[in-house]
Design an enzyme around this catalytic site. Structure first.
Site, short mmCIF file in Angstrom:
data_model
loop_
_atom_site.label_atom_id
_atom_site.label_comp_id
_atom_site.label_asym_id
_atom_site.label_seq_id
_atom_site.Cartn_x
_atom_site.Cartn_y
_atom_site.Cartn_z
N THR A 1 -5.89 2.53 -7.00
CA THR A 1 -7.15 2.54 -6.25
C THR A 1 -7.98 3.75 -6.64
O THR A 1 -7.51 4.89 -6.54
CB THR A 1 -6.89 2.54 -4.73
OG1 THR A 1 -6.23 1.31 -4.38
CG2 THR A 1 -8.18 2.64 -3.95
N SER B 1 0.82 -1.21 0.00
CA SER B 1 0.00 0.00 0.00
C SER B 1 0.85 1.26 0.00
O SER B 1 1.94 1.29 0.59
CB SER B 1 -0.90 0.01 1.23
OG SER B 1 -1.54 1.26 1.40
N TYR C 1 -2.37 5.57 -4.59
CA TYR C 1 -3.43 6.56 -4.49
C TYR C 1 -3.00 7.78 -5.29
O TYR C 1 -1.84 8.20 -5.20
CB TYR C 1 -3.68 6.98 -3.04
CG TYR C 1 -4.31 5.93 -2.16
CD1 TYR C 1 -5.57 5.43 -2.45
CD2 TYR C 1 -3.65 5.45 -1.04
CE1 TYR C 1 -6.16 4.47 -1.64
CE2 TYR C 1 -4.23 4.49 -0.22
CZ TYR C 1 -5.49 4.00 -0.52
OH TYR C 1 -6.07 3.06 0.28
N LYS D 1 -8.52 -0.75 -9.15
CA LYS D 1 -9.21 -1.30 -7.99
C LYS D 1 -10.37 -0.39 -7.56
O LYS D 1 -10.21 0.82 -7.47
CB LYS D 1 -8.23 -1.47 -6.82
CG LYS D 1 -8.82 -2.10 -5.57
CD LYS D 1 -7.72 -2.33 -4.53
CE LYS D 1 -8.26 -3.00 -3.28
NZ LYS D 1 -9.03 -2.07 -2.44
N HIS E 1 -13.79 -1.55 -1.35
CA HIS E 1 -12.79 -1.15 -0.35
C HIS E 1 -13.05 -1.82 1.00
O HIS E 1 -12.88 -1.23 2.07
CB HIS E 1 -12.77 0.37 -0.17
CG HIS E 1 -11.40 0.92 0.12
ND1 HIS E 1 -10.58 1.42 -0.87
CD2 HIS E 1 -10.68 1.03 1.26
CE1 HIS E 1 -9.45 1.83 -0.34
NE2 HIS E 1 -9.47 1.59 0.96
#
Length: 384
Positions: free
Chosen positions: A156, A107, A130, A252, A276
């Site tokens: 994402t 992440s 992100y 995603k 999520h």
């Protein structure tokens, strides 16, 4: 607990060993948590067709996800604050995934940095991105992922703004955490966790702190992150990321057929049906119920994966039968990590593969590549 038989055993153990603030961060959803619960519960009504007197020798769960060989159609999902479930958590999870033969996805909001994880994960691990307002930082983050040897970028799309998670508010979760009497007393009951944290230098967001102007420690991080998630994210930004990255791209957060078609048009290699983990829009459809309509909408135009609620090998099998080329586990591996560190993540993968292999055989299949809807009892599963 001497015998671990399922992921739930590890969840209960993790709840005892991980400080409540961080356990609740992983084991929570937004608002009433209805979507979080539905993600898991909606697998139960889907029934398998048992077949007998078939040759069950030579069973194989091996498959591919975006062309990468995997020991089973499963990857470790990107999860924020993984290194607060257990000291050096991202490194330990990446090592377990590498040894087992499935992808680990790091992440953006990890405690261990891309570079730290790359030293242990070996080639082929994935990075989750992100899109933030600071495009220069994002461009440099993409370059760092390239330099680290990441073989796929998971972008994402469903965190432009943060959903409200009641448990985090009640626990006072922040960066850095604000100590309260309750949290200090809780830490006193978690000596294993405290000892591990005392022995590592990795206690901040390694991909951000020291890499962003004006953010040199955790005390400056909260204000930066509050301003950085970009509510104006759009498909033009996806194209910008795709050109910058130049490699395999996975999108995603897809739950709607229209968005799935746009994902195809974007030229991405795969999409992940995901809400999520029920942490954003409470009341949204569970991932397993959304999966068939997404598969029907895009067919073979893009590889379809699924994330949300998977706690067993049977869940992996059901998702595969409904058209998911690959699946992801987040909370399941976090339970293992919090309970037993690297060994716990390995245990989760072993349990899931065994459940997948046995259940597959009982439905008359010895190879995961031949599994389709014929293994499901008609009327028990969602139809597009």
């Amino acid at each position: 607990m001497t015998v671990i038989t399922c992921v739930e055993d590890l969840r209960r153990l993790a709840q005892k060993r991980v400080p409540r603030m961080f356990y609740d961060y992983a084991d929570s959803g937004s608002w009433s948590e209805s979507t979080y619960r539905a993600n898991e519960a909606d697998f139960a009504p889907i029934k398998l067709r048992q077949r007998v007197a078939v040759n069950m020798e030579g069973r194989s769960t091996r498959s591919t996800m975006i062309g990468q060989e995997v020991a089973m159609p499963l990857a470790l999902a990107p999860t924020g604050l993984t290194g607060m479930q257990h000291a050096d958590g991202e490194i330990l999870a990446a090592r377990a995934a590498r040894a087992f033969g499935v992808p680990f996805t790091l992440s953006t909001m990890s405690i261990c940095s891309i570079e730290d994880v790359a030293a242990h994960a070996g080639p082929g691990f994935w990075f989750q991105l992100y899109v933030m307002r600071d495009r220069d930082f994002i461009a440099r983050l993409i370059e760092r992922a390239q330099a680290a040897g990441c073989s796929a970028l998971v972008l994402t799309l469903d965190l432009q703004i943060l959903g409200q998670r009641h448990k985090d508010l009640k626990n006072g979760l922040s960066a850095p955490p604000k100590p309260t009497l309750a949290s200090v007393l809780d830490l006193l009951t978690k000596p294993r966790w405290c000892l591990g944290m005392a022995g590592t230098k990795r206690r901040q967001f390694g991909n951000i702190v020291g890499h962003v102007k004006g953010v040199s420690d955790m005390s400056q991080l909260s204000a930066w992150t509050a301003q950085q998630f970009d509510p104006a994210l759009n498909w033009a930004d996806v194209e910008w990321v795709k050109k910058r990255w130049g490699g395999k791209l996975i999108l995603k957060g897809i739950q709607d057929e229209a968005d799935a078609r746009l994902a195809v048009e974007s030229g991405a290699d795969a999409l992940i049906v995901s809400n999520h983990g029920g942490r954003q829009l409470d009341g949204a459809e569970s991932s397993i119920r959304a999966l068939p309509k997404i598969v029907a909408a895009v067919g073979s135009q893009i590889e379809v994966h699924m994330d949300g609620g998977i706690r067993s090998g049977q869940d992996v099998l059901k998702a595969r039968a409904l058209g998911a080329r690959g699946t992801y586990i987040g909370r399941a591996f976090l339970y293992g990590l919090g309970a037993m560190g690297e060994a716990g993540v390995s245990k989760v993968l072993e349990l899931m593969q065994k459940e997948l292999e046995l259940s597959m055989a009982f439905t008359g299949h010895t190879n995961i590549e031949t599994v389709d809807r014929s293994i499901l009892l008609p009327g028990s599963y969602p139809v597009a």
